[in-house]
Design an enzyme around this catalytic site. Structure first.
Site, PDB file in Angstrom:
ATOM      1  N   ASN A  43       0.839  -1.197   0.000  1.00  0.00           N
ATOM      2  CA  ASN A  43       0.000   0.000   0.000  1.00  0.00           C
ATOM      3  C   ASN A  43       0.876   1.249   0.000  1.00  0.00           C
ATOM      4  O   ASN A  43       1.970   1.272   0.569  1.00  0.00           O
ATOM      5  CB  ASN A  43      -1.024   0.002   1.141  1.00  0.00           C
ATOM      6  CG  ASN A  43      -0.450  -0.252   2.516  1.00  0.00           C
ATOM      7  OD1 ASN A  43       0.602  -0.860   2.674  1.00  0.00           O
ATOM      8  ND2 ASN A  43      -1.141   0.225   3.540  1.00  0.00           N
ATOM      9  N   ILE A  44       0.355   2.283  -0.673  1.00  0.00           N
ATOM     10  CA  ILE A  44       1.088   3.536  -0.858  1.00  0.00           C
ATOM     11  C   ILE A  44       0.137   4.673  -0.491  1.00  0.00           C
ATOM     12  O   ILE A  44      -0.834   4.926  -1.217  1.00  0.00           O
ATOM     13  CB  ILE A  44       1.565   3.678  -2.326  1.00  0.00           C
ATOM     14  CG1 ILE A  44       2.415   2.461  -2.727  1.00  0.00           C
ATOM     15  CG2 ILE A  44       2.346   4.980  -2.504  1.00  0.00           C
ATOM     16  CD1 ILE A  44       2.692   2.367  -4.227  1.00  0.00           C
ATOM     17  N   GLU A  45       0.396   5.296   0.643  1.00  0.00           N
ATOM     18  CA  GLU A  45      -0.527   6.332   1.136  1.00  0.00           C
ATOM     19  C   GLU A  45      -0.134   7.714   0.624  1.00  0.00           C
ATOM     20  O   GLU A  45       0.901   7.894  -0.027  1.00  0.00           O
ATOM     21  CB  GLU A  45      -0.562   6.280   2.668  1.00  0.00           C
ATOM     22  CG  GLU A  45      -1.093   4.930   3.138  1.00  0.00           C
ATOM     23  CD  GLU A  45      -1.309   4.831   4.633  1.00  0.00           C
ATOM     24  OE1 GLU A  45      -0.770   5.668   5.384  1.00  0.00           O
ATOM     25  OE2 GLU A  45      -2.040   3.901   5.042  1.00  0.00           O
ATOM     26  N   CYS A  54      -4.141   0.666  -2.423  1.00  0.00           N
ATOM     27  CA  CYS A  54      -3.983  -0.557  -1.634  1.00  0.00           C
ATOM     28  C   CYS A  54      -2.931  -1.476  -2.262  1.00  0.00           C
ATOM     29  O   CYS A  54      -2.658  -1.402  -3.466  1.00  0.00           O
ATOM     30  CB  CYS A  54      -5.294  -1.321  -1.563  1.00  0.00           C
ATOM     31  SG  CYS A  54      -6.571  -0.522  -0.593  1.00  0.00           S
ATOM     32  N   GLU A  56      -3.169  -4.584  -2.984  1.00  0.00           N
ATOM     33  CA  GLU A  56      -3.733  -5.464  -4.013  1.00  0.00           C
ATOM     34  C   GLU A  56      -3.793  -4.754  -5.363  1.00  0.00           C
ATOM     35  O   GLU A  56      -3.446  -5.310  -6.405  1.00  0.00           O
ATOM     36  CB  GLU A  56      -5.159  -5.898  -3.624  1.00  0.00           C
ATOM     37  CG  GLU A  56      -5.238  -6.686  -2.327  1.00  0.00           C
ATOM     38  CD  GLU A  56      -5.438  -5.805  -1.089  1.00  0.00           C
ATOM     39  OE1 GLU A  56      -4.836  -4.711  -1.026  1.00  0.00           O
ATOM     40  OE2 GLU A  56      -6.197  -6.222  -0.205  1.00  0.00           O
ATOM     41  N   CYS A  91     -10.343  -4.585   0.457  1.00  0.00           N
ATOM     42  CA  CYS A  91     -11.427  -3.595   0.503  1.00  0.00           C
ATOM     43  C   CYS A  91     -12.343  -3.775  -0.715  1.00  0.00           C
ATOM     44  O   CYS A  91     -12.027  -4.492  -1.670  1.00  0.00           O
ATOM     45  CB  CYS A  91     -10.857  -2.174   0.549  1.00  0.00           C
ATOM     46  SG  CYS A  91     -10.323  -1.533  -1.043  1.00  0.00           S
ATOM     47  N   CYS A  94     -10.826  -2.868  -4.174  1.00  0.00           N
ATOM     48  CA  CYS A  94      -9.912  -3.898  -4.691  1.00  0.00           C
ATOM     49  C   CYS A  94     -10.685  -5.119  -5.193  1.00  0.00           C
ATOM     50  O   CYS A  94     -10.318  -5.729  -6.201  1.00  0.00           O
ATOM     51  CB  CYS A  94      -8.898  -4.303  -3.629  1.00  0.00           C
ATOM     52  SG  CYS A  94      -7.674  -3.015  -3.313  1.00  0.00           S
TER      53      CYS A  94
HETATM   54  N1  THU Z   1      -5.226  -1.413   2.732  1.00  0.00           N
HETATM   55  C1  THU Z   1      -4.693  -2.221   1.795  1.00  0.00           C
HETATM   56  O1  THU Z   1      -3.645  -1.920   1.219  1.00  0.00           O
HETATM   57  N2  THU Z   1      -5.328  -3.379   1.493  1.00  0.00           N
HETATM   58  C2  THU Z   1      -6.407  -3.868   2.176  1.00  0.00           C
HETATM   59  O2  THU Z   1      -6.839  -4.967   1.900  1.00  0.00           O
HETATM   60  C3  THU Z   1      -7.024  -3.057   3.233  1.00  0.00           C
HETATM   61  C4  THU Z   1      -6.488  -1.681   3.401  1.00  0.00           C
HETATM   62  C5  THU Z   1      -4.494  -0.198   3.119  1.00  0.00           C
HETATM   63  C6  THU Z   1      -5.075   1.122   2.720  1.00  0.00           C
HETATM   64  C7  THU Z   1      -4.452   2.044   3.765  1.00  0.00           C
HETATM   65  O3  THU Z   1      -3.152   2.408   3.341  1.00  0.00           O
HETATM   66  C8  THU Z   1      -4.315   1.174   4.984  1.00  0.00           C
HETATM   67  O4  THU Z   1      -4.380  -0.165   4.531  1.00  0.00           O
HETATM   68  C9  THU Z   1      -5.381   1.417   6.048  1.00  0.00           C
HETATM   69  O5  THU Z   1      -6.654   1.339   5.496  1.00  0.00           O
END
Ligand code: THU
Length: 138
Positions: A43-45, A54, A56, A91, A94
């Site tokens: 994941n890359i915020e 996310c 995925e 989520c 995804c």
């Molecule tokens: N996130 C994912 O990368 N994949 C998931 O299946 C659930 C959520 C990430 C998004 C965000 O960066 C962090 O988790 C918290 O929601």
């Protein structure tokens, strides 16, 4: 180690690259293509929050952008930094991206350790879905 265990191990390892200054929630993914190749993601915020990607979708977009169109399974591992406690489910966004490229039988593997995982099909995780075929006229 089985193929599923290897995929889980890769997903767990990818958490290292997660860019998560806001949530601290590290997610890794390993996407198995029908040709046997594996694409990884984390994941890359973003400071503006909504552009966050996310793990995925990172894996899917890497694979699709390199010409892959057929997929067998994805392993996902996520949680706060340190030991993974819970299974991390994908989520809704995804799941919809998976629906675009994958069959009902696509395997979604939620890993806590390489040997502790749960397997769902895409059909189980996204029943009664809207997909590409709904846009066809005939
Ligand atoms: N996130 C994912 O990368 N994949 C998931 O299946 C659930 C959520 C990430 C998004 C965000 O960066 C962090 O988790 C918290 O929601």
């Amino acid at each position: 180690m089985t193929d599923v265990e290897k995929l889980c191990e890769t997903a767990i390892r990818m958490r290292e690259y997660a860019y998560v200054p806001y949530s601290g929630f590290r997610v890794g993914a390993a996407l198995l293509c029908a040709d046997g190749s594996v694409y990884t993601g984390c994941n890359i915020e973003n400071a503006s929050y909504t552009p966050t990607n996310c793990a995925e979708r990172t894996a899917f977009f890497k694979a699709v952008s390199e010409g892959k169109r057929a997929f067998t399974a994805i392993a996902i591992a996520g949680g706060p930094s340190g030991k993974i406690v819970d299974y991390c489910a994908p989520c809704g966004v995804c799941r919809q991206v998976m629906r675009e490229f994958c069959e009902d039988t696509f395997q979604i593997i939620l890993a806590r350790t390489p040997s502790d995982y749960q397997i769902y099909t895409l059909k189980q995780m996204l029943p009664a879905a809207f997909g590409p075929e709904n846009l066809q006229e005939d």
